[in-house]
Design an enzyme around this catalytic site. Structure first.
Site, PDB file in Angstrom:
ATOM      1  N   PHE A 155     -14.029   2.633   4.044  1.00  0.00           N
ATOM      2  CA  PHE A 155     -12.978   1.986   3.274  1.00  0.00           C
ATOM      3  C   PHE A 155     -12.580   2.885   2.109  1.00  0.00           C
ATOM      4  CE2 PHE A 155     -10.703  -1.162   0.817  1.00  0.00           C
ATOM      5  CZ  PHE A 155      -9.988  -1.790   1.829  1.00  0.00           C
ATOM      6  N   VAL A 156     -11.313   3.249   2.049  1.00  0.00           N
ATOM      7  CA  VAL A 156     -10.833   4.162   1.013  1.00  0.00           C
ATOM      8  C   VAL A 156      -9.825   3.456   0.103  1.00  0.00           C
ATOM      9  CG1 VAL A 156     -11.222   6.204   2.454  1.00  0.00           C
ATOM     10  CG2 VAL A 156      -8.975   5.103   2.469  1.00  0.00           C
ATOM     11  N   GLY A 183       0.770  -1.249   0.000  1.00  0.00           N
ATOM     12  CA  GLY A 183       0.000   0.000   0.000  1.00  0.00           C
ATOM     13  C   GLY A 183       0.797   1.293   0.000  1.00  0.00           C
ATOM     14  N   ASP A 200      -5.315   1.904  10.409  1.00  0.00           N
ATOM     15  CA  ASP A 200      -6.709   1.650  10.775  1.00  0.00           C
ATOM     16  C   ASP A 200      -6.755   1.179  12.234  1.00  0.00           C
ATOM     17  OD1 ASP A 200      -9.387   1.121  10.850  1.00  0.00           O
ATOM     18  OD2 ASP A 200      -9.321  -0.644   9.581  1.00  0.00           O
TER      19      ASP A 200
HETATM   20  P1  IMP Z   1      -4.276  -1.766  10.581  1.00  0.00           P
HETATM   21  O1  IMP Z   1      -3.293  -2.845  10.883  1.00  0.00           O
HETATM   22  O2  IMP Z   1      -5.679  -2.150  10.940  1.00  0.00           O
HETATM   23  O3  IMP Z   1      -3.889  -0.414  11.154  1.00  0.00           O
HETATM   24  O4  IMP Z   1      -4.375  -1.630   9.033  1.00  0.00           O
HETATM   25  C1  IMP Z   1      -3.365  -1.188   8.260  1.00  0.00           C
HETATM   26  C2  IMP Z   1      -3.388  -1.852   6.882  1.00  0.00           C
HETATM   27  O5  IMP Z   1      -4.707  -2.247   6.486  1.00  0.00           O
HETATM   28  C3  IMP Z   1      -2.923  -0.881   5.848  1.00  0.00           C
HETATM   29  O6  IMP Z   1      -1.563  -1.076   5.606  1.00  0.00           O
HETATM   30  C4  IMP Z   1      -3.769  -1.220   4.639  1.00  0.00           C
HETATM   31  O7  IMP Z   1      -3.106  -2.197   3.866  1.00  0.00           O
HETATM   32  C5  IMP Z   1      -5.005  -1.845   5.174  1.00  0.00           C
HETATM   33  N1  IMP Z   1      -6.153  -0.896   5.225  1.00  0.00           N
HETATM   34  C6  IMP Z   1      -6.765  -0.413   6.317  1.00  0.00           C
HETATM   35  N2  IMP Z   1      -7.770   0.396   6.013  1.00  0.00           N
HETATM   36  C7  IMP Z   1      -7.814   0.450   4.669  1.00  0.00           C
HETATM   37  C8  IMP Z   1      -8.659   1.159   3.725  1.00  0.00           C
HETATM   38  O8  IMP Z   1      -9.587   1.908   4.057  1.00  0.00           O
HETATM   39  N3  IMP Z   1      -8.368   0.948   2.422  1.00  0.00           N
HETATM   40  C9  IMP Z   1      -7.376   0.139   1.988  1.00  0.00           C
HETATM   41  N4  IMP Z   1      -6.567  -0.530   2.825  1.00  0.00           N
HETATM   42  C10 IMP Z   1      -6.780  -0.379   4.156  1.00  0.00           C
END
Ligand code: IMP
Ligand code: MG
Length: 181
Positions: free
Chosen positions: A153-154, A45, A104
């Protein structure tokens, strides 16, 4: 330019993104002018953001990558973060700046922080292009943050849904119909 039909709303245009990335690059160049900066991009990402950010940083620096995955094909975190890939640099020699596309739940940053602390990084900070406005399972401190986004979700600017939309030059909210079938 016309909005991609799968988007409900554009949050940040290409121009706004470029302006914010330039600011972040200036700030990082200033803060690390006496350091030994290593950017570690979180695959996949953060690839687009990292490519822009490194060219907005005016001090000498290096970059590396690590792979983290937790979402699979869905739009919510599984809660389990898998790290893979090999960092080529000896982290104890560097001021490590994790470069992430979006935070997130905070679990990815938590896992990376644990891993890089164990590897003995000289210093460790986080630069995320986006961060969701929500209650986080794990508190995350982003020293550098592009923008906060609503808890939706973006996609775009490197961020995907099921490996699609990464190439969009803006960031937008994905229509629910695309993933709620
Ligand atoms: P976390 O571990 O929940 O903080 O999520 C981080 C990872 O989830 C990011 O590196 C993204 O790959 C993915 N992610 C979280 N939210 C989104 C979103 O809204 N769109 C796309 N990818 C997301
Ligand atoms: Mg993804």
């Amino acid at each position: 330019m016309d909005m991609h039909p799968d988007l409900e709303q554009v949050l940040f245009s290409r121009e706004r993104i470029a302006a914010r990335v330039a600011e972040l690059g200036r700030q990082i160049s200033d803060d690390y002018r006496n350091g030994n900066l290593l950017l570690v991009g979180v695959l996949k990402g953060a690839v687009v953001f990292l490519a822009d950010l490194m060219r907005a940083i005016t001090i000498p620096h290096r970059f590396d990558f690590i792979r983290a995955s937790s979402y699979g094909k869905g739009t919510t975190s599984s809660g389990y973060v898998m790290l893979s890939g090999q960092i080529e640099h000896h982290l104890a020699d560097y001021d490590v700046l994790i470069v992430e596309g979006i935070v997130d739940t905070g679990r990815t940053i938590e896992a990376l922080t644990r891993e890089f602390t164990r590897s003995g990084a000289r210093s460790l900070e986080v630069c995320s292009f986006l961060m969701k406005k929500r209650a986080r399972a794990v508190p995350v401190v982003c020293r550098y943050l592009g923008y906060e986004v609503p808890d939706r979700f973006v996609v775009g600017y490197g961020l995907d849904y099921d490996e699609r939309y990464r190439h969009l030059d803006c960031v937008g909210i994905l229509r629910r119909e695309v993933y709620e079938l």
